[in-house]
Design an enzyme around this catalytic site. Sequence first.
Site, PDB file in Angstrom:
ATOM      1  N   GLU A 128       0.838  -1.213   0.000  1.00  0.00           N
ATOM      2  CA  GLU A 128       0.000   0.000   0.000  1.00  0.00           C
ATOM      3  C   GLU A 128       0.868   1.257   0.000  1.00  0.00           C
ATOM      4  OE1 GLU A 128      -2.577  -0.828  -1.156  1.00  0.00           O
ATOM      5  OE2 GLU A 128      -4.212  -0.685   0.275  1.00  0.00           O
ATOM      6  N   THR A 180      -5.552   8.568  -6.117  1.00  0.00           N
ATOM      7  CA  THR A 180      -5.598   8.523  -4.653  1.00  0.00           C
ATOM      8  C   THR A 180      -4.887   9.738  -4.067  1.00  0.00           C
ATOM      9  OG1 THR A 180      -5.561   6.139  -4.841  1.00  0.00           O
ATOM     10  CG2 THR A 180      -5.143   7.021  -2.663  1.00  0.00           C
TER      11      THR A 180
HETATM   12  P1  ADP Z   1      -7.096   0.696  -5.763  1.00  0.00           P
HETATM   13  O1  ADP Z   1      -7.857   1.388  -4.683  1.00  0.00           O
HETATM   14  O2  ADP Z   1      -8.000   0.197  -6.831  1.00  0.00           O
HETATM   15  O3  ADP Z   1      -6.127  -0.303  -5.242  1.00  0.00           O
HETATM   16  P2  ADP Z   1      -4.826   2.433  -5.914  1.00  0.00           P
HETATM   17  O4  ADP Z   1      -4.725   3.774  -6.584  1.00  0.00           O
HETATM   18  O5  ADP Z   1      -4.687   2.340  -4.449  1.00  0.00           O
HETATM   19  O6  ADP Z   1      -6.213   1.808  -6.439  1.00  0.00           O
HETATM   20  O7  ADP Z   1      -3.727   1.432  -6.523  1.00  0.00           O
HETATM   21  C1  ADP Z   1      -3.522   1.304  -7.875  1.00  0.00           C
HETATM   22  C2  ADP Z   1      -2.100   1.740  -8.239  1.00  0.00           C
HETATM   23  O8  ADP Z   1      -1.157   0.733  -7.817  1.00  0.00           O
HETATM   24  C3  ADP Z   1      -1.955   1.874  -9.738  1.00  0.00           C
HETATM   25  O9  ADP Z   1      -1.132   2.997  -9.981  1.00  0.00           O
HETATM   26  C4  ADP Z   1      -1.229   0.605 -10.157  1.00  0.00           C
HETATM   27  O10 ADP Z   1      -0.427   0.781 -11.300  1.00  0.00           O
HETATM   28  C5  ADP Z   1      -0.372   0.309  -8.928  1.00  0.00           C
HETATM   29  N1  ADP Z   1      -0.072  -1.148  -8.794  1.00  0.00           N
HETATM   30  C6  ADP Z   1       1.144  -1.723  -8.757  1.00  0.00           C
HETATM   31  N2  ADP Z   1       1.055  -3.063  -8.611  1.00  0.00           N
HETATM   32  C7  ADP Z   1      -0.266  -3.354  -8.578  1.00  0.00           C
HETATM   33  C8  ADP Z   1      -0.990  -4.559  -8.440  1.00  0.00           C
HETATM   34  N3  ADP Z   1      -0.395  -5.753  -8.356  1.00  0.00           N
HETATM   35  N4  ADP Z   1      -2.335  -4.482  -8.407  1.00  0.00           N
HETATM   36  C9  ADP Z   1      -2.961  -3.287  -8.502  1.00  0.00           C
HETATM   37  N5  ADP Z   1      -2.336  -2.110  -8.647  1.00  0.00           N
HETATM   38  C10 ADP Z   1      -0.994  -2.130  -8.680  1.00  0.00           C
END
Ligand code: ADP
Length: 308
Positions: A128, A180
């Site tokens: 995270e 975010t």
């Molecule tokens: P969500 O709330 O849908 O998780 P976030 O903005 O917190 O959305 O996370 C998505 C971000 O994390 C994107 O920029 C994505 O490229 C990055 N990311 C890296 N690895 C992963 C993964 N395995 N799964 C999802 N997002 C990923």
Amino acid sequence: MKNIKVRCPATVANLVCGFDILGMALNEPCDIMQLKLLSEPKVVIRNKDEFNLPTDPEKNVAGVVLLSIMEKMNNTIGFEVEIEKHIKPGSGIGSSAASAAGAAVAANYLLGNIFSSDEVVQFAMNGEKLASGVKHADNIAPCILGGVSLIRSIHPLDIIAIPSPDLYVTVVHPQIEVRTSDARQILRKQVLLKDAIRQWGNIAGLVTGFLKNDHSLIGRSLEDVIIEPVRSILIPGFNEIKTNCKEAGALGGGISGSGPSIFMLSSSEKAAKATEQVMKEVYDRTGIAYNTYVTTINKKGVEIVSDE
Ligand code: ADP
């Protein structure tokens, strides 16, 4: 070498009034991950979906989590991971948390469950940090534990699993981008005492509603006077969806995590489907592409589906 397959649920963080401290797991959608232990200290990532997420372990949340576990094991082992993502990245329903939590739980299982559940949460929070810049557990904890989680404190970690009634959840994901970091940046840094009093009344009401299976109390407590008035500006149709869904029978709901997804809780499947219809009508009219889900609260968290 053992090959383990896990199912990693989507999650709704905040639950309206509980910014950064409450979260809930969903039965749909979910990611599937396969993990294998390697005798060399490296992480190999393969993506089995169309999202084009990074395969560099330092840039993928699953990779970062596995690297932190490897380091803890003095780099004597490595991992191969295959990710089949169904939770769209950036949707606000815990796409990054599903990968981080799935990687941590699966790796711990392959290592003979040597880490406690708090340690598994700590490893997963490294993911995270990569995705949003902050170590938070309001998606990670329910993703790992299932049900509703209260994160009373991060330092030291104090997570409480809250028994939840069998409620239906309707989610709409409008295909717009809400970063975010932007959703955090626009928040005011100070709150008025009168707003704080109203908010903690709602948090206590929501938790009590879950514990007492009091649907009406849950509905009344799904009110956010601090974050939602600011963040909802980023989500077209938000106010209309909220009002119309409640008229259609939903108990209440709001922004899922930092958005753009919106969720609603309902007592019956009929109300949850009527809620979905309302969401569809609003976004059909605005012309914004969207996905909807009608699901229930997931009580199991990350689940091992096969172990060969
Ligand atoms: P969500 O709330 O849908 O998780 P976030 O903005 O917190 O959305 O996370 C998505 C971000 O994390 C994107 O920029 C994505 O490229 C990055 N990311 C890296 N690895 C992963 C993964 N395995 N799964 C999802 N997002 C990923």
